[in-house]
Scaffold this motif. Structure first.
Motif, PDB file in Angstrom:
ATOM      1  N   THR A   1       1.074   5.230   0.618  1.00  0.00           N
ATOM      2  CA  THR A   1       0.338   6.243   1.367  1.00  0.00           C
ATOM      3  C   THR A   1       1.156   7.525   1.484  1.00  0.00           C
ATOM      4  O   THR A   1       2.344   7.561   1.163  1.00  0.00           O
ATOM      5  CB  THR A   1      -0.003   5.751   2.784  1.00  0.00           C
ATOM      6  N   THR A   2       0.488   8.565   1.986  1.00  0.00           N
ATOM      7  CA  THR A   2       1.152   9.804   2.373  1.00  0.00           C
ATOM      8  C   THR A   2       0.329  10.425   3.473  1.00  0.00           C
ATOM      9  O   THR A   2      -0.649   9.832   3.952  1.00  0.00           O
ATOM     10  CB  THR A   2       1.318  10.750   1.167  1.00  0.00           C
ATOM     11  N   TYR A   3       0.680  11.634   3.930  1.00  0.00           N
ATOM     12  CA  TYR A   3      -0.045  12.282   5.014  1.00  0.00           C
ATOM     13  C   TYR A   3       0.210  13.789   4.953  1.00  0.00           C
ATOM     14  O   TYR A   3       1.210  14.230   4.376  1.00  0.00           O
ATOM     15  CB  TYR A   3       0.393  11.729   6.376  1.00  0.00           C
TER      16      TYR A   3
ATOM     17  N   ILE B   1       0.470   9.202  -6.018  1.00  0.00           N
ATOM     18  CA  ILE B   1       0.813  10.002  -4.841  1.00  0.00           C
ATOM     19  C   ILE B   1       1.420  11.314  -5.332  1.00  0.00           C
ATOM     20  O   ILE B   1       2.580  11.374  -5.729  1.00  0.00           O
ATOM     21  CB  ILE B   1       1.804   9.256  -3.927  1.00  0.00           C
TER      22      ILE B   1
ATOM     23  N   THR C   1       0.845  -1.188   0.000  1.00  0.00           N
ATOM     24  CA  THR C   1       0.000   0.000   0.000  1.00  0.00           C
ATOM     25  C   THR C   1       0.881   1.239   0.000  1.00  0.00           C
ATOM     26  O   THR C   1       1.814   1.343   0.804  1.00  0.00           O
ATOM     27  CB  THR C   1      -0.919   0.017   1.235  1.00  0.00           C
TER      28      THR C   1
ATOM     29  N   ASP D   1       5.090   6.585   1.476  1.00  0.00           N
ATOM     30  CA  ASP D   1       5.294   5.660   2.585  1.00  0.00           C
ATOM     31  C   ASP D   1       4.683   4.323   2.182  1.00  0.00           C
ATOM     32  O   ASP D   1       3.495   4.247   1.854  1.00  0.00           O
ATOM     33  CB  ASP D   1       4.633   6.175   3.862  1.00  0.00           C
TER      34      ASP D   1
ATOM     35  N   ASP E   1      -4.856   6.453  -0.813  1.00  0.00           N
ATOM     36  CA  ASP E   1      -3.967   5.297  -0.777  1.00  0.00           C
ATOM     37  C   ASP E   1      -4.076   4.501  -2.071  1.00  0.00           C
ATOM     38  O   ASP E   1      -5.141   4.438  -2.702  1.00  0.00           O
ATOM     39  CB  ASP E   1      -4.317   4.391   0.400  1.00  0.00           C
ATOM     40  N   GLN E   2      -2.958   3.907  -2.466  1.00  0.00           N
ATOM     41  CA  GLN E   2      -2.902   3.071  -3.665  1.00  0.00           C
ATOM     42  C   GLN E   2      -2.392   1.686  -3.260  1.00  0.00           C
ATOM     43  O   GLN E   2      -1.613   1.555  -2.325  1.00  0.00           O
ATOM     44  CB  GLN E   2      -1.943   3.678  -4.693  1.00  0.00           C
ATOM     45  N   THR E   3      -2.820   0.672  -3.979  1.00  0.00           N
ATOM     46  CA  THR E   3      -2.332  -0.689  -3.750  1.00  0.00           C
ATOM     47  C   THR E   3      -1.708  -1.208  -5.032  1.00  0.00           C
ATOM     48  O   THR E   3      -2.335  -1.148  -6.094  1.00  0.00           O
ATOM     49  CB  THR E   3      -3.468  -1.629  -3.313  1.00  0.00           C
TER      50      THR E   3
ATOM     51  N   HIS F   1       7.937   1.266   8.193  1.00  0.00           N
ATOM     52  CA  HIS F   1       7.516   1.508   6.812  1.00  0.00           C
ATOM     53  C   HIS F   1       8.748   1.888   6.010  1.00  0.00           C
ATOM     54  O   HIS F   1       9.803   2.186   6.571  1.00  0.00           O
ATOM     55  CB  HIS F   1       6.456   2.612   6.716  1.00  0.00           C
TER      56      HIS F   1
END
Length: 223
Positions: free
Chosen positions: A57-59, A198, A55, A68, A206-208, A165
């Protein structure tokens, strides 16, 4: 010559000088060195073994293109990290700072900043990739050539994090004339030719993705 004549000649001289200066400036700019352009983008793959699902992700507060990575199933810590494309190790080691700016002891986590144990690969043509928060000292050394799929280390939580991560970036160093590989050089990561999705620290869902970082002679995993 009358005062009016002197005035006219003075104005004319000023116009001529301005025209000459403008021409010189434009000619210099046109004839100057062109801005560097990146070489062909490497065939970046996910930095994990073939077939693994991760997965992305970011924030809020992250740089826009930083990724991440978390394992889609099972524990993330201790997972194998691979070179996402062939290149030369530009840096491998420890980099982190404490809240007061002092260097953080190797292996510490939750620091103010830094990749912790990390690796930066130079892929040529201005292209770089970065890998951060590894669990221990990288398995490669500065100056070493690595092929895609080479073991770099394992996922951990060293440096400016306390959660297992992999921090990952792709950079186009030709975007910055000073070659600092700063925030302005970061670009949206591509994996197997597909954009990561991203692009914004506050708005990227989120991407997978499934890794196709396979042996060059083997077939890719099923979609």
């Amino acid at each position: 010559m009358t005062a009016r004549g002197v005035y006219r000649w003075t104005v004319l001289a000023v116009i001529v000088v301005c025209a000459v200066v403008s021409y010189a400036v434009i000619s210099h700019r046109l004839g100057g060195p062109a801005a560097p352009k990146p070489g062909p983008r490497p065939d970046f793959q996910l930095p994990f073994p073939c077939g693994e699902v991760w997965t992305l992700t970011t924030y809020p507060g992250h740089d826009d293109y930083d990724i991440d990575f978390f394992a889609a199933s099972g524990p993330t810590g201790g997972r194998t990290v691979l070179a996402s494309a062939a290149g030369t190790v530009q840096w491998a080691g420890w980099s982190a700072t404490l809240v007061d700016g002092r260097p953080a002891p190797p292996g510490s986590s939750g620091t103010r900043g830094g990749l912790g144990y990390g690796v930066v690969l130079d892929h040529g043509g201005g292209w770089f990739s970065e890998y951060g928060h590894l669990a221990a000292d990288p398995q490669v050394r500065t100056g070493e050539h690595v092929e895609r799929g080479r073991l770099l280390g394992v996922v951990g939580h060293t440096g400016s994090t306390s959660v297992d991560h992999l921090h990952y970036e792709q950079l186009d160093d030709t975007r910055d004339p000073k070659r600092t590989r700063g925030n302005g050089d970061k670009v949206e990561a591509l994996f197997d030719g597909v954009p990561s999705g991203i692009t914004s620290d506050a708005h990227s869902p989120d991407q997978t993705r499934t890794s196709r970082n396979c042996a060059l002679t083997s077939a890719p995993p099923p979609a």
